[in-house]
Design an enzyme around this catalytic site. Structure first.
Site, short mmCIF file in Angstrom:
data_model
loop_
_atom_site.label_atom_id
_atom_site.label_comp_id
_atom_site.label_asym_id
_atom_site.label_seq_id
_atom_site.Cartn_x
_atom_site.Cartn_y
_atom_site.Cartn_z
CG ASP A 55 -45.10 -17.10 -54.38
OD1 ASP A 55 -44.62 -16.89 -53.25
OD2 ASP A 55 -44.91 -16.27 -55.38
CG HIS A 56 -45.48 -18.99 -47.33
ND1 HIS A 56 -46.60 -18.57 -46.83
CD2 HIS A 56 -44.97 -19.64 -46.34
CE1 HIS A 56 -46.69 -18.98 -45.56
NE2 HIS A 56 -45.90 -19.77 -45.13
NE ARG A 57 -43.06 -14.16 -53.83
CZ ARG A 57 -42.72 -13.89 -55.23
NH1 ARG A 57 -41.91 -12.48 -55.22
NH2 ARG A 57 -43.11 -14.36 -56.16
CB ALA A 114 -51.37 -19.06 -51.14
#
Length: 406
Positions: free
Chosen positions: A375-377, A379
């Site tokens: 999850d780029h939100r 990490a």
């Protein structure tokens, strides 16, 4: 008369679909005998008889979806067995005091045990949908369990049966194969969860390679010593150690309260391909278990998932999910995160290929590809790379993996 109701089979369950009755009105049943198959949002479960008796009425038709608490059928309790059991309970203490052996006549009075063909509920459904008596199907598995392929092979054999015509000639008899599959139950829930994950989480997939050569050598040494441990157990142990070093991937984003929850437990989900669809049994508290214990959990949970015997608690509260698709032949993929987790790692096919060792020599190594979706939100890419580097170092130098467990 005893009511058999749809009870809460799993946490949060509110309704279930009646798939198939295993008994009919007038049948004699015994305690714990399976009565009906019910489809929940996570699994196909069998509801069993709470007593011995006779099925007097079936209230809900197969195919209907009903709320928890709905009466499905009625059983008339076998009074003879109840009387014998009561007599046995009252007599046993007195007899034991006098040292007289007691024969459990209640056991002798039970109906003859039912014999059920070994098959998952989904396999039985395929047989029913094609008007096949599953008892007529031959099991290819040495264990005697009938699989989905066995049913299809049986169906194929029916389609090519030769029937004599009036003039003595023969012709093939064909049966129509269904051209649609119901979109409900586990398959529908998988779709809903995958859609929510993909449209909620900005996925990023990081690819890497792992040299498995030294780990394979260690396994061979263990086998010689009499210990057979699957590769998955080592991979999961290395993951847990890496998650402790990078707790951001053992986390859950709580958008409503603007916080990231770092989980203190390490519950590892194992994505498992079954006849009913993708199920994710969970190894709870994997950080507190040895490689040998993890190995036993992997084998046991996988077997139960394939057989359709997982309990609801065995599929709950995962904090990180693993998908080992290498044995299926996968060479790469962009996996979808098991919402609401932060990351998922997939292990792909291990190939023999030329590599350069520490002495600049060209040798044959065992190289496995992995893909990690995160999850780029929560990490960033650099953190994901550091995480897989840590994991890779533990697998490529398995003696270091041993050191981390001291």
């Amino acid at each position: 008369m005893l009511e058999v109701k749809l009870h809460d089979i799993g946490e949060g369950m509110t309704e279930g679909e009646v798939i198939h009755y295993l008994v009919k009105v007038g049948d004699s049943v015994m305690t714990d005998q399976p009565l009906v198959e019910v489809q929940t949002d996570k699994m196909v479960a069998e509801l069993t008889s709470p007593c011995s008796g006779i099925v007097k009425e079936i209230r809900i038709e197969a195919g209907e979806t009903v709320q928890v608490g709905t009466s499905l059928l009625y059983i008339e309790i076998d009074e003879d067995i109840r009387t014998v059991q009561k007599s046995y309970v009252e007599t046993k203490p007195i007899a034991e005091e006098k040292g007289i052996p007691v024969i459990n006549v209640a056991e002798k009075s039970r109906p003859i045990p039912f014999n059920r063909v070994l098959a998952a509920p989904y396999t039985r459904k395929i047989a029913r949908d094609n008007n096949i008596n599953i008892e007529d199907v031959h099991a290819s598995d040495p264990s005697g369990r009938i699989t989905e392929d066995d049913v299809f092979q049986f169906l194929k054999g029916q389609q090519t049966e030769m029937e004599p015509k009036k003039d003595g000639r023969v012709e093939e008899v064909s049966q129509e194969i269904p051209d649609e599959i119901p979109f409900r139950g586990i398959r529908k829930k998988i779709a809903e969860k995958m859609t929510k994950s993909l449209f909620t989480i900005p996925h990023v997939t990081h690819f890497d390679e792992v040299n498995m050569t030294n780990l394979f050598k260690l396994r061979e040494q263990l086998i010689v010593a009499g210990e057979s441990v699957g590769v998955s157990a080592f991979l999961i142990k290395a993951l847990v150690i890496s998650l402790k070093d990078f707790p951001i991937f053992n986390a859950e984003l709580d958008e409503e309260n603007s916080r990231i929850l770092l989980k203190k437990n390490y519950h590892i989900g194992i994505a498992t391909n079954t006849e009913s669809g993708l199920l994710v049994p969970v190894i709870h508290d994997a950080d507190k278990k040895s490689i040998k214990e993890i190995n036993e959990d992997v084998k046991g949970l996988t077997a139960k998932a394939i057989a359709g015997k997982l309990q609801p608690f065995e599929m709950q509260n995962s904090t990180f999910t693993v998908s080992n698709v290498g044995p299926l032949g996968s060479t790469g993929a962009t996996p979808i995160i098991n919402y609401p987790e932060t990351a998922l790692i997939a292990f792909h096919k291990t190939k023999k290929q030329p590599i350069v060792n520490e002495y600049d020599e060209i040798v044959i190594g065992h190289i496995m590809t992995l893909s990690m979706a995160f999850d780029h939100r929560v990490a960033d890419g650099a953190t994901a790379i550091a995480f897989t580097n840590r994991f890779t170092s533990l697998i490529e130098q398995p003696h270091m993996l041993m050191m981390e467990m001291i």
